[in-house]
Design a protein around this motif. Sequence first.
Motif, PDB file in Angstrom:
ATOM      1  N   UNK A 115      47.353  63.043  33.564  1.00 24.21           N
ATOM      2  CA  UNK A 115      47.887  62.092  34.534  1.00 24.21           C
ATOM      3  C   UNK A 115      47.322  62.419  35.912  1.00 24.21           C
ATOM      4  N   UNK A 116      46.946  61.383  36.646  1.00 20.59           N
ATOM      5  CA  UNK A 116      46.299  61.561  37.937  1.00 20.59           C
ATOM      6  C   UNK A 116      47.264  62.093  38.982  1.00 20.59           C
ATOM      7  N   UNK A 127      42.312  60.828  35.329  1.00 16.28           N
ATOM      8  CA  UNK A 127      43.189  60.884  34.153  1.00 16.28           C
ATOM      9  C   UNK A 127      42.416  61.142  32.867  1.00 16.28           C
ATOM     10  N   UNK A 128      41.107  61.338  32.977  1.00 16.43           N
ATOM     11  CA  UNK A 128      40.316  61.678  31.799  1.00 16.43           C
ATOM     12  C   UNK A 128      39.546  60.528  31.186  1.00 16.43           C
ATOM     13  N   UNK A 129      39.547  59.357  31.830  1.00 15.19           N
ATOM     14  CA  UNK A 129      38.793  58.228  31.301  1.00 15.19           C
ATOM     15  C   UNK A 129      37.313  58.361  31.650  1.00 15.19           C
ATOM     16  N   UNK A 153      36.390  40.460  43.756  1.00 11.78           N
ATOM     17  CA  UNK A 153      36.912  41.075  42.536  1.00 11.78           C
ATOM     18  C   UNK A 153      36.092  42.310  42.186  1.00 11.78           C
ATOM     19  N   UNK A 154      36.710  43.156  41.360  1.00 13.32           N
ATOM     20  CA  UNK A 154      36.089  44.391  40.890  1.00 13.32           C
ATOM     21  C   UNK A 154      36.380  44.503  39.398  1.00 13.32           C
ATOM     22  N   UNK A 155      35.463  45.102  38.642  1.00 16.01           N
ATOM     23  CA  UNK A 155      35.669  45.241  37.203  1.00 16.01           C
ATOM     24  C   UNK A 155      35.136  46.595  36.743  1.00 16.01           C
ATOM     25  N   UNK A 156      35.877  47.212  35.814  1.00 17.21           N
ATOM     26  CA  UNK A 156      35.501  48.508  35.259  1.00 17.21           C
ATOM     27  C   UNK A 156      35.855  48.523  33.769  1.00 17.21           C
ATOM     28  N   UNK A 157      35.038  49.183  32.966  1.00 15.25           N
ATOM     29  CA  UNK A 157      35.329  49.382  31.546  1.00 15.25           C
ATOM     30  C   UNK A 157      35.347  50.880  31.277  1.00 15.25           C
ATOM     31  N   UNK A 158      36.454  51.346  30.680  1.00 19.34           N
ATOM     32  CA  UNK A 158      36.638  52.765  30.411  1.00 19.34           C
ATOM     33  C   UNK A 158      36.975  52.993  28.936  1.00 19.34           C
ATOM     34  N   UNK A 159      36.920  54.245  28.566  1.00 20.23           N
ATOM     35  CA  UNK A 159      37.530  54.704  27.318  1.00 20.23           C
ATOM     36  C   UNK A 159      38.006  56.125  27.541  1.00 20.23           C
ATOM     37  N   UNK A 160      38.913  56.554  26.677  1.00 20.06           N
ATOM     38  CA  UNK A 160      39.423  57.924  26.746  1.00 20.06           C
ATOM     39  C   UNK A 160      39.170  58.551  25.375  1.00 20.06           C
ATOM     40  N   UNK A 190      39.997  53.695  44.818  1.00 16.91           N
ATOM     41  CA  UNK A 190      41.059  54.657  44.530  1.00 16.91           C
ATOM     42  C   UNK A 190      41.631  54.416  43.134  1.00 16.91           C
ATOM     43  N   UNK A 191      41.716  53.139  42.734  1.00 15.66           N
ATOM     44  CA  UNK A 191      42.163  52.820  41.375  1.00 15.66           C
ATOM     45  C   UNK A 191      41.176  53.384  40.364  1.00 15.66           C
ATOM     46  N   UNK A 192      39.895  53.171  40.595  1.00 18.35           N
ATOM     47  CA  UNK A 192      38.853  53.716  39.714  1.00 18.35           C
ATOM     48  C   UNK A 192      38.932  55.245  39.658  1.00 18.35           C
ATOM     49  N   UNK A 193      39.102  55.876  40.799  1.00 17.65           N
ATOM     50  CA  UNK A 193      39.171  57.339  40.836  1.00 17.65           C
ATOM     51  C   UNK A 193      40.375  57.854  40.056  1.00 17.65           C
ATOM     52  N   UNK A 194      41.491  57.117  40.070  1.00 20.06           N
ATOM     53  CA  UNK A 194      42.683  57.527  39.324  1.00 20.06           C
ATOM     54  C   UNK A 194      42.410  57.507  37.817  1.00 20.06           C
ATOM     55  N   UNK A 195      41.633  56.517  37.342  1.00 13.07           N
ATOM     56  CA  UNK A 195      41.282  56.483  35.918  1.00 13.07           C
ATOM     57  C   UNK A 195      40.405  57.680  35.561  1.00 13.07           C
TER      58      UNK A 195
END
Length: 301
Positions: A1-2, A36-38, A72-79, A28-33
């Motif tokens: 958890x961030x 959190x390990x994404x 707008x901003x867009x990001x694709x993650x996985x964990x 900051x939203x991206x950095x939080x992901x």
Amino acid sequence: MATEQSVMAVIRAARPTFRNPHDKVAFAVHAAFLASGFVLHATGPAASTDDALSSSSTDEVGIDHWNEFEDCYAFVYSKPEKSSKKVLVKCLVMNNKLLIDAFRDGDNEPLHLELSVEDYIVEDGGTNYNTQFKNLGKLVGELNKAILTKYTGSPTSNSSTQTSSSEKRGLNDQPNVERQPDYPYQPAGSFPSGYVVPPIPGIGGGDLFPGPGAGVYPTRGEPGTGGSMLVGPNDPRFFGGMGGDPRLPGGLPGVPPGARFDPYGPPDVPGFEPGRFIRRPGGGGRPHPDLPHFGGDSDFI
């Protein structure tokens, strides 16, 4: 958890360029992901395509073109350690707010969060990243609660629950330790060392709260009094009234369910006056008809 510290560390390491306050909150939203390990697989135009979630690519990418769009901003993650499912995060600019939607592949509904940009950004904050943000801990907390913990679980909450349970077990396992009662009544008499007995009211208490539970060391009244409805020769009810507090725990008036008798008579009914149930002072006159063992008048019971 961030955490606030881990998010700021990611921002400093990435050294992004911001065009406006919305850029700062979105990053900051991206950095939080990331904190959190994404892992980031796509951003900007590459994360806005129709097949962004279904793409088989698992390559980790940088932040190039992350703020190429104006609104707008867009990001694709996985964990990877949790699952192979990808998560698409889109941030939409709406006046002074940033609307965040996160959708995990296979889910039915997205997760949503709205952030007020002015609550987290310092105007003219200088060139240091630390001074450009305010209330960063609150921002991270909102993200954790609304989105991140839904995808990663909540280890902090589980740890707190386990710690609390361990503390309770530790208290209960200690020998010869009596816990403080939850209400002001105290049990009469003394008990063998190591016994934990729930508080029992004093005089009349055995009727108000009839009988402790199985396995509890019992007690009834004081020597010579008989206890509760068993009236003994030295019962203080004959010498100035009843001691103790006949009310429920916490001082609430009334009688709990299961009490053997109601110590309160009907109001304003002749024959139920409080003075009728005490011994009359000496010096002549006949005693109350309920007190002698034998009697002959019609009032004798």
